[in-house]
Write an enzyme that holds these catalytic residues in place. Sequence first.
Site, mmCIF file in Angstrom:
data_model
loop_
_atom_site.group_PDB
_atom_site.id
_atom_site.type_symbol
_atom_site.label_atom_id
_atom_site.label_comp_id
_atom_site.label_asym_id
_atom_site.label_seq_id
_atom_site.Cartn_x
_atom_site.Cartn_y
_atom_site.Cartn_z
ATOM 1 C CE LYS A 75 3.765 -8.713 5.072
ATOM 2 N NZ LYS A 75 4.305 -7.931 6.196
ATOM 3 C CB THR A 76 3.563 -3.650 0.325
ATOM 4 O OG1 THR A 76 2.634 -4.296 1.195
ATOM 5 C CG2 THR A 76 2.804 -2.959 -0.779
ATOM 6 C CG ASP A 261 0.294 -6.697 -0.362
ATOM 7 O OD1 ASP A 261 0.854 -7.376 0.519
ATOM 8 O OD2 ASP A 261 0.387 -5.455 -0.413
ATOM 9 C CD GLU A 262 -2.227 -6.573 3.644
ATOM 10 O OE1 GLU A 262 -2.192 -7.369 4.593
ATOM 11 O OE2 GLU A 262 -1.890 -5.380 3.747
ATOM 12 C CD GLN A 306 0.291 -7.147 9.392
ATOM 13 O OE1 GLN A 306 -0.318 -6.150 9.024
ATOM 14 N NE2 GLN A 306 1.507 -7.411 8.989
ATOM 15 N NE ARG A 715 -0.504 -1.396 10.377
ATOM 16 C CZ ARG A 715 0.188 -2.132 9.503
ATOM 17 N NH1 ARG A 715 0.309 -1.745 8.256
ATOM 18 N NH2 ARG A 715 0.756 -3.257 9.872
HETATM 19 N N1 ATP Z 1 15.040 -2.442 2.390
HETATM 20 C C1 ATP Z 1 14.412 -1.351 2.810
HETATM 21 N N2 ATP Z 1 15.076 -0.226 3.090
HETATM 22 C C2 ATP Z 1 14.458 0.879 3.537
HETATM 23 N N3 ATP Z 1 13.133 0.971 3.727
HETATM 24 C C3 ATP Z 1 12.405 -0.108 3.465
HETATM 25 C C4 ATP Z 1 12.987 -1.323 3.000
HETATM 26 N N4 ATP Z 1 11.994 -2.217 2.832
HETATM 27 C C5 ATP Z 1 10.850 -1.590 3.166
HETATM 28 N N5 ATP Z 1 11.085 -0.326 3.555
HETATM 29 C C6 ATP Z 1 10.091 0.665 4.016
HETATM 30 O O1 ATP Z 1 9.480 0.147 5.182
HETATM 31 C C7 ATP Z 1 8.110 0.487 5.256
HETATM 32 C C8 ATP Z 1 7.264 -0.760 5.363
HETATM 33 O O2 ATP Z 1 7.318 -1.474 4.133
HETATM 34 P P1 ATP Z 1 6.051 -2.222 3.549
HETATM 35 O O3 ATP Z 1 4.848 -1.371 3.659
HETATM 36 O O4 ATP Z 1 6.429 -2.765 2.234
HETATM 37 O O5 ATP Z 1 5.980 -3.393 4.637
HETATM 38 P P2 ATP Z 1 4.937 -4.577 4.715
HETATM 39 O O6 ATP Z 1 5.715 -5.775 5.105
HETATM 40 O O7 ATP Z 1 4.148 -4.640 3.482
HETATM 41 O O8 ATP Z 1 4.056 -4.110 5.953
HETATM 42 P P3 ATP Z 1 2.570 -4.576 6.352
HETATM 43 O O9 ATP Z 1 2.709 -5.949 6.915
HETATM 44 O O10 ATP Z 1 2.148 -3.608 7.366
HETATM 45 O O11 ATP Z 1 1.756 -4.554 5.114
HETATM 46 C C9 ATP Z 1 7.817 1.298 4.016
HETATM 47 O O12 ATP Z 1 7.893 2.656 4.345
HETATM 48 C C10 ATP Z 1 8.925 0.881 3.065
HETATM 49 O O13 ATP Z 1 9.197 1.887 2.135
HETATM 50 MG MG MG Z 2 2.091 -4.433 3.134
#
Ligand code: ATP
Ligand code: MG
Length: 844
Positions: A75-76, A261-262, A306, A715
């Site tokens: 997402k981020t 975000d969040e 979350q 995490r």
């Molecule tokens: N399409 C992708 N290919 C490879 N790696 C990815 C891809 N999308 C995300 N990632 C990697 O996966 C990990 C998690 O991504 P991110 O932090 O954006 O997730 P998030 O959904 O924001 O998580 P959270 O809910 O914990 O905030 C990061 O290391 C990111 O670089």
């Molecule tokens: Mg995130």
Amino acid sequence: MSEAQQRSVRPTPEDTLDQEAALADSLGGERAQPRRRRERLTMETLVAGLNPQQREAVLHEGPPVLVVAGAGSGKTRVLTRRIAYLVAQRNVHPGSILAITFTNKAAAEMRGRVQELVGNRAKLMWVSTFHSACVRILRAEIHRFNLTRTFSIYDDADSKRLMQLVAHDLSLDPKRYPVRAILNWVSTCKNELVDHESARSRVNTELEENYLAAYQEYQRRLTAANALDFDDLIMTTVHLMQAFPELREQYRRRFRHVLVDEYQDTNHAQYALIRELCSAEVDGGQVGDEVTVDPPELMVVGDSDQSIYAFRGATIRNINDFESDFPGAAVIMLEQNYRSTQTILSAANAVIVKNEGRKPKRLWSDSGDGEAIVGYVADTEHDEASFVAREIDALRDAGRARYADCAVFYRTNAQSRPFEEVFIRLGLPYKVVGGVRFYERREVRDAIAYLRAIANRADDVSVRRILNVPKRGIGDRAEEAVEALAARERISFGEALRRIDDVTGLAPRSAKQLIGFADFLDEHEAMVAEGVPADQILTSVLQKSGYLAELQSSTDPQDQTRLENLVELVAVAREFVAGAIGGGAGADALDSLLADDGVLVGAGLDPQLRAEALEQATEDGELDLGAGAPEPDASLGAFLERVALVADSDQIPPPPGVEDEGVVTLMTLHTAKGLEFDTVFLTGLEDGVFPHQRALTSMSELEEERRLAYVGVTRARKRLYVSRAVVRAAWGAPQHNPASRFLAEIPDRLLDWRRTEQATTSWRSTSATRQVQERWKERVGFGARPKVRTVPNVAAGDRVLHTTFGMGTVIATTGSGDDTKADVDFGSAGVKRLSLRHAPLEKL
Ligand SMILES: Nc1ncnc2c1ncn2[C@@H]1O[C@H](COP(=O)(O)OP(=O)(O)OP(=O)(O)O)[C@@H](O)[C@H]1O
Ligand SMILES: [Mg+2]
């Protein structure tokens, strides 16, 4: 496919940029670099390495869009990529982007990533927390509500102090009206945009009647002090937009893209702010107000599993009702997790499905099962800490982790202590994030209070805090006399200090001291007016107030630490000033900087944007300003703002360089949100600790704790450890805690138990306390066994366990043999002097 595998198939934009940067370097042309970037940032590079849903989110145009997805699904990453895409492909002006992240740490990361992708143009964006964004708006607009732009920001401790004064003056019984409870009530009101005038509608009982009175008086004093508390920052911004529709229009015209975000952790006030800025129809305006500006594009991302800030008013409602709040909204789901192994994910899913009424989610990972989750049952919290330390060392020795890849999580700040003790003993480098934070230390707060009193004389809490610190013979009577004048004349305390002649009933000696103190403030106020940078003002304050001298002449070792902390604060201020002033050559330099970037050239540039570009560029040290250009902000006010807004997670150490392997991070689960680590130790998994005692009787709180567990588990990237201690010294007395119910929710097949409760049999049959008690009875001659009069051999620094006071640390010992006495610090139970021969105490 893992990220590593993907990289080998197709270069990600980051790779491409690295190559570009190398190329630009080899050509020796710094200026050529941004242009090359622009050419090379094609569609493909911008969406490379994204799955179809992520790509859809990045490319989405038009109506508001919600991205909902589980942890680690990118997402981020989508937010970050979208910003880059907007700028590079849709020619969106970076100055018209507002990106909200929850922690300053995340904000920095986002800015950094975007900077990698689009260069200097990133500097024009607003990337910040809700609070920082509101401060920025308020500094420009708050005069409309009759405060001045130099307003102070009261943090939790300041608010508490102010409420204490209020409660005292209103004669509220502290037993019935604990300050915390009043503040919670006020905070809830503010988070729901209920100001002290409209709060009357919430009053039904006598209790609430008094809460209301306290709210009103508290707010009156805040306003008189030209100050806002944390919750005010958001509420006031929303109220400004509602009261002045043209202002709302102005910001809507300005921000054409809003990204949050969040989103699951937004409260009502934050939601209302987003609505003011982005909704097609706005409420709260006056009749006849029309929205003349099309709403900006809005993207929010979040995960209702979350949501962990309900206690601060966050509500999942904002995610659940997004589609009805913003009619026509699109919803995109992400299902692939890129962060964790399948084992870790399965554990997370197994825990979170126990919450009722949640929407089921599919979350899968293709990075394989990976390692089993390691479980460990320790005898005490010290054993648990030793286990964690040993394990980190073993991973490191085996070349499987660096210190910086490891994080230790716990439920409450107080739990960091045993880890710190063990880590120090073993020389394991670590950093505690949160806890008694640097800015909460007494000496640091004193210094900041000095600065605030100088920046804002009306700030009563600050002025009174330092009135007699260091001691300058201004007693309570003198303070009350000044306060009486202030009340009579309806002026601030600081203002009254300027009119000592009018204060009645002052001893000549007190009057002299008060005049000296007021002169001291005046002198430094003049320095601020002359534009003397913040670090110099701080140094002068510490010297001329006598604060440094007092610490320097003290023999108390704690004062030495205090001195070091102040030196550190001066260093922080110096760094801040250096960052603000930077090096280069005037306003022309800004133009060439922006021109190099291929944007914003010439006269077409909005003056406000230009001023901001200037501010950002100087802040980043890229520009120095010649004569005639606006001043960079190294001022005291700017420094205080920076200090007021540091978040816990700002203290997370930067990722290590090649040589440096960083340090282990210790933090609470709340602070860990949004972050990731290769190896995670989830500790203190005991009912009553995590889930927290308070949650054991409330279903909704238990569910919030479970979401916290879900955040913790997710995490971890490669390795997860779950541990608990059979006996833990909580609030002094050792307690025997059962296993956390969350532990039982993780399927056994995923777990590799290194040590189970069976291994701790000696502790199971009788608790640690009981054992100490038995041995004490032996020692002092109770019970059936023969007398064995041995005095425990302890020295300063040793940890001890007392049957009543719990765990403690020996500060000093006096006497010898049977007469030895020890001063022991039992934390919340206080410092006790104990006779070692008689005390039911044992060295650990
Ligand atoms: N399409 C992708 N290919 C490879 N790696 C990815 C891809 N999308 C995300 N990632 C990697 O996966 C990990 C998690 O991504 P991110 O932090 O954006 O997730 P998030 O959904 O924001 O998580 P959270 O809910 O914990 O905030 C990061 O290391 C990111 O670089
Ligand atoms: Mg995130």
